[in-house]
Design a protein around this motif. Sequence first.
Motif, PDB file in Angstrom:
ATOM      1  N   PRO A 105      17.707  26.770  14.784  1.00 51.59           N
ATOM      2  CA  PRO A 105      18.406  26.369  16.001  1.00 51.59           C
ATOM      3  C   PRO A 105      18.503  27.541  16.972  1.00 51.59           C
ATOM      4  O   PRO A 105      18.393  28.692  16.540  1.00 51.59           O
ATOM      5  N   PRO A 106      18.718  27.283  18.264  1.00 55.28           N
ATOM      6  CA  PRO A 106      18.826  28.381  19.220  1.00 55.28           C
ATOM      7  C   PRO A 106      20.024  29.277  18.881  1.00 55.28           C
ATOM      8  O   PRO A 106      21.150  28.796  18.765  1.00 55.28           O
ATOM      9  N   ALA A 107      19.734  30.552  18.669  1.00 54.05           N
ATOM     10  CA  ALA A 107      20.787  31.518  18.327  1.00 54.05           C
ATOM     11  C   ALA A 107      20.530  32.808  19.062  1.00 54.05           C
ATOM     12  O   ALA A 107      19.378  33.198  19.284  1.00 54.05           O
ATOM     13  N   ILE A 108      21.611  33.453  19.470  1.00 50.80           N
ATOM     14  CA  ILE A 108      21.496  34.727  20.186  1.00 50.80           C
ATOM     15  C   ILE A 108      22.364  35.776  19.495  1.00 50.80           C
ATOM     16  O   ILE A 108      23.209  35.439  18.655  1.00 50.80           O
ATOM     17  N   ALA A 109      22.154  37.022  19.850  1.00 50.64           N
ATOM     18  CA  ALA A 109      22.927  38.109  19.257  1.00 50.64           C
ATOM     19  C   ALA A 109      23.291  39.119  20.327  1.00 50.64           C
ATOM     20  O   ALA A 109      22.618  39.225  21.357  1.00 50.64           O
ATOM     21  N   VAL A 110      24.376  39.835  20.065  1.00 48.52           N
ATOM     22  CA  VAL A 110      24.769  40.933  20.949  1.00 48.52           C
ATOM     23  C   VAL A 110      25.290  42.066  20.078  1.00 48.52           C
ATOM     24  O   VAL A 110      25.921  41.827  19.041  1.00 48.52           O
ATOM     25  N   SER A 111      25.002  43.292  20.475  1.00 45.50           N
ATOM     26  CA  SER A 111      25.484  44.467  19.749  1.00 45.50           C
ATOM     27  C   SER A 111      26.653  45.073  20.523  1.00 45.50           C
ATOM     28  O   SER A 111      26.515  45.384  21.705  1.00 45.50           O
ATOM     29  N   ILE A 112      27.801  45.203  19.856  1.00 48.26           N
ATOM     30  CA  ILE A 112      29.021  45.681  20.523  1.00 48.26           C
ATOM     31  C   ILE A 112      29.610  46.871  19.760  1.00 48.26           C
ATOM     32  O   ILE A 112      29.730  46.834  18.531  1.00 48.26           O
ATOM     33  N   ASN A 113      29.981  47.900  20.513  1.00 43.22           N
ATOM     34  CA  ASN A 113      30.595  49.089  19.926  1.00 43.22           C
ATOM     35  C   ASN A 113      31.967  48.752  19.341  1.00 43.22           C
ATOM     36  O   ASN A 113      32.767  48.060  19.971  1.00 43.22           O
ATOM     37  N   LYS A 114      32.207  49.271  18.143  1.00 42.59           N
ATOM     38  CA  LYS A 114      33.461  48.965  17.443  1.00 42.59           C
ATOM     39  C   LYS A 114      34.699  49.464  18.191  1.00 42.59           C
ATOM     40  O   LYS A 114      35.791  48.974  17.962  1.00 42.59           O
ATOM     41  N   ASN A 115      34.519  50.455  19.066  1.00 42.62           N
ATOM     42  CA  ASN A 115      35.663  50.990  19.820  1.00 42.62           C
ATOM     43  C   ASN A 115      36.053  50.122  21.014  1.00 42.62           C
ATOM     44  O   ASN A 115      37.109  50.331  21.610  1.00 42.62           O
ATOM     45  N   ASN A 116      35.173  49.182  21.377  1.00 39.34           N
ATOM     46  CA  ASN A 116      35.435  48.382  22.576  1.00 39.34           C
ATOM     47  C   ASN A 116      36.431  47.259  22.308  1.00 39.34           C
ATOM     48  O   ASN A 116      36.451  46.675  21.221  1.00 39.34           O
ATOM     49  N   LEU A 117      37.221  46.935  23.336  1.00 42.92           N
ATOM     50  CA  LEU A 117      38.172  45.832  23.227  1.00 42.92           C
ATOM     51  C   LEU A 117      37.444  44.517  22.929  1.00 42.92           C
ATOM     52  O   LEU A 117      37.936  43.679  22.169  1.00 42.92           O
ATOM     53  N   VAL A 139      26.956  41.608  11.594  1.00 43.38           N
ATOM     54  CA  VAL A 139      26.219  42.636  10.870  1.00 43.38           C
ATOM     55  C   VAL A 139      26.796  43.999  11.230  1.00 43.38           C
ATOM     56  O   VAL A 139      26.752  44.417  12.383  1.00 43.38           O
ATOM     57  N   ASP A 140      27.337  44.666  10.228  1.00 45.36           N
ATOM     58  CA  ASP A 140      27.908  46.000  10.428  1.00 45.36           C
ATOM     59  C   ASP A 140      26.765  47.009  10.436  1.00 45.36           C
ATOM     60  O   ASP A 140      26.063  47.170   9.439  1.00 45.36           O
ATOM     61  N   GLU A 189      18.392  44.529   5.976  1.00 45.62           N
ATOM     62  CA  GLU A 189      17.643  43.320   6.340  1.00 45.62           C
ATOM     63  C   GLU A 189      18.646  42.210   6.562  1.00 45.62           C
ATOM     64  O   GLU A 189      19.520  41.991   5.727  1.00 45.62           O
ATOM     65  N   VAL A 190      18.526  41.519   7.675  1.00 39.65           N
ATOM     66  CA  VAL A 190      19.469  40.448   7.985  1.00 39.65           C
ATOM     67  C   VAL A 190      18.697  39.130   8.048  1.00 39.65           C
ATOM     68  O   VAL A 190      17.805  38.961   8.883  1.00 39.65           O
ATOM     69  N   ASP A 191      19.029  38.229   7.134  1.00 41.04           N
ATOM     70  CA  ASP A 191      18.391  36.916   7.090  1.00 41.04           C
ATOM     71  C   ASP A 191      19.028  36.041   8.167  1.00 41.04           C
ATOM     72  O   ASP A 191      20.219  35.751   8.108  1.00 41.04           O
ATOM     73  N   VAL A 192      18.234  35.637   9.156  1.00 44.49           N
ATOM     74  CA  VAL A 192      18.777  34.800  10.230  1.00 44.49           C
ATOM     75  C   VAL A 192      18.030  33.467  10.305  1.00 44.49           C
ATOM     76  O   VAL A 192      17.814  32.924  11.386  1.00 44.49           O
ATOM     77  N   GLY A 193      17.655  32.938   9.145  1.00 39.99           N
ATOM     78  CA  GLY A 193      17.011  31.625   9.123  1.00 39.99           C
ATOM     79  C   GLY A 193      15.505  31.745   9.163  1.00 39.99           C
ATOM     80  O   GLY A 193      14.894  32.183   8.191  1.00 39.99           O
ATOM     81  N   PHE A 205      26.832  40.793  16.573  1.00 45.23           N
ATOM     82  CA  PHE A 205      27.376  39.444  16.443  1.00 45.23           C
ATOM     83  C   PHE A 205      26.246  38.450  16.706  1.00 45.23           C
ATOM     84  O   PHE A 205      25.632  38.482  17.781  1.00 45.23           O
ATOM     85  N   ILE A 206      25.989  37.606  15.727  1.00 49.51           N
ATOM     86  CA  ILE A 206      24.945  36.590  15.857  1.00 49.51           C
ATOM     87  C   ILE A 206      25.639  35.255  16.048  1.00 49.51           C
ATOM     88  O   ILE A 206      26.592  34.940  15.319  1.00 49.51           O
ATOM     89  N   GLY A 207      25.209  34.492  17.022  1.00 54.20           N
ATOM     90  CA  GLY A 207      25.917  33.251  17.321  1.00 54.20           C
ATOM     91  C   GLY A 207      25.003  32.093  17.639  1.00 54.20           C
ATOM     92  O   GLY A 207      23.930  32.265  18.235  1.00 54.20           O
ATOM     93  N   LYS A 208      25.460  30.912  17.231  1.00 54.05           N
ATOM     94  CA  LYS A 208      24.779  29.653  17.553  1.00 54.05           C
ATOM     95  C   LYS A 208      25.038  29.363  19.034  1.00 54.05           C
ATOM     96  O   LYS A 208      26.184  29.444  19.491  1.00 54.05           O
ATOM     97  N   LEU A 209      24.000  29.024  19.763  1.00 53.72           N
ATOM     98  CA  LEU A 209      24.147  28.702  21.190  1.00 53.72           C
ATOM     99  C   LEU A 209      24.907  27.388  21.354  1.00 53.72           C
ATOM    100  O   LEU A 209      24.512  26.368  20.777  1.00 53.72           O
ATOM    101  N   VAL A 210      26.012  27.408  22.105  1.00 56.01           N
ATOM    102  CA  VAL A 210      26.764  26.166  22.309  1.00 56.01           C
ATOM    103  C   VAL A 210      26.710  25.692  23.764  1.00 56.01           C
ATOM    104  O   VAL A 210      26.956  24.525  24.048  1.00 56.01           O
TER     105      VAL A 210
END
Lengths: 170, 170
Positions: B39-51, B121-122, A120-124, B129-134
Amino acid sequence: MNHKALHKLGYGMYVIGSRKGDRLNGQIANTVFQITAEPPAIAVSINKNNLSHEFIKESKVFTASVLCQDTPLSFIGHFGFKSGRDINKLEGINYKIGETRAPVVIDNAVAYLEAEVTQEVDVGTHTIFIGKLVDANVISEEVCLTYDYYHQVKRGTTPQTAPIYIKEKG
Amino acid sequence: MNHKALHKLGYGMYVIGSRKGDRLNGQIANTVFQITAEPPAIAVSINKNNLSHEFIKESKVFTASVLCQDTPLSFIGHFGFKSGRDINKLEGINYKIGETRAPVVIDNAVAYLEAEVTQEVDVGTHTIFIGKLVDANVISEEVCLTYDYYHQVKRGTTPQTAPIYIKEKG
């Protein structure tokens, strides 16, 4: 910064089934996605104010039914704009009890997935529930409903509890 | 269990821009989603093997360019099936350096988003990767490419490092 860029992100539309003991619930969500292929895992983002949040947190299971493009707006409104605190949203709906013992909505579904929560990931305002896939099936080959189609063609609206809710200005 | 149900989940298609110091990279991803509105936040899932994984982990920023439906397969192949370890994938590509100093790909983009990572999040093979929109902007009102359209109409394929990769049997 133009927040309308957020509207360009692509999603499907789903009914999330949940339970707490023998109480069952369903709600609309658009943020369902596959997390890993090995092992197959999926995730859903649920608003902390929703009854489904309480149910999934307690039972550690959820289901997701993928909606078809022809899903009536009234069906989406039923699961999206009413609360399981007030009514039994599954009454009159065609569903089955899945492997997880949570309800799997069959009406308007092209496929369904069932998951056991592993993280579970708490994201606000929301929690992302990540789950190991325990069952999945394809029901039909109808075209899937996209969130974009729902908005552009069906002129759907979004409840304030959705992750993608954006306040209209002016 | 029929894993083909996973194919029914809906996604868009994105170029994820990343950097590590002055080194820049871009890769295709389909799992980009809004996490919260306030606040506006987005996420992306990235493979650990990727640069890109190495780059985002180090710089704590990423960008996402939403691709249009007319994006050529060759463009997707360039960002999706080549590694930034072997070539500079941004050479010959129209991009700008964003607020995050990561590259924002403009070619074939209808919109872009930039984020500063606030949470990682592993999830096994991948990191979310969860990130605040800038920063965010709409570039055009062209139709967005969906993952489904890419597969059904363009007969695209999926690299084994994608979260949605499913082994073909037989």
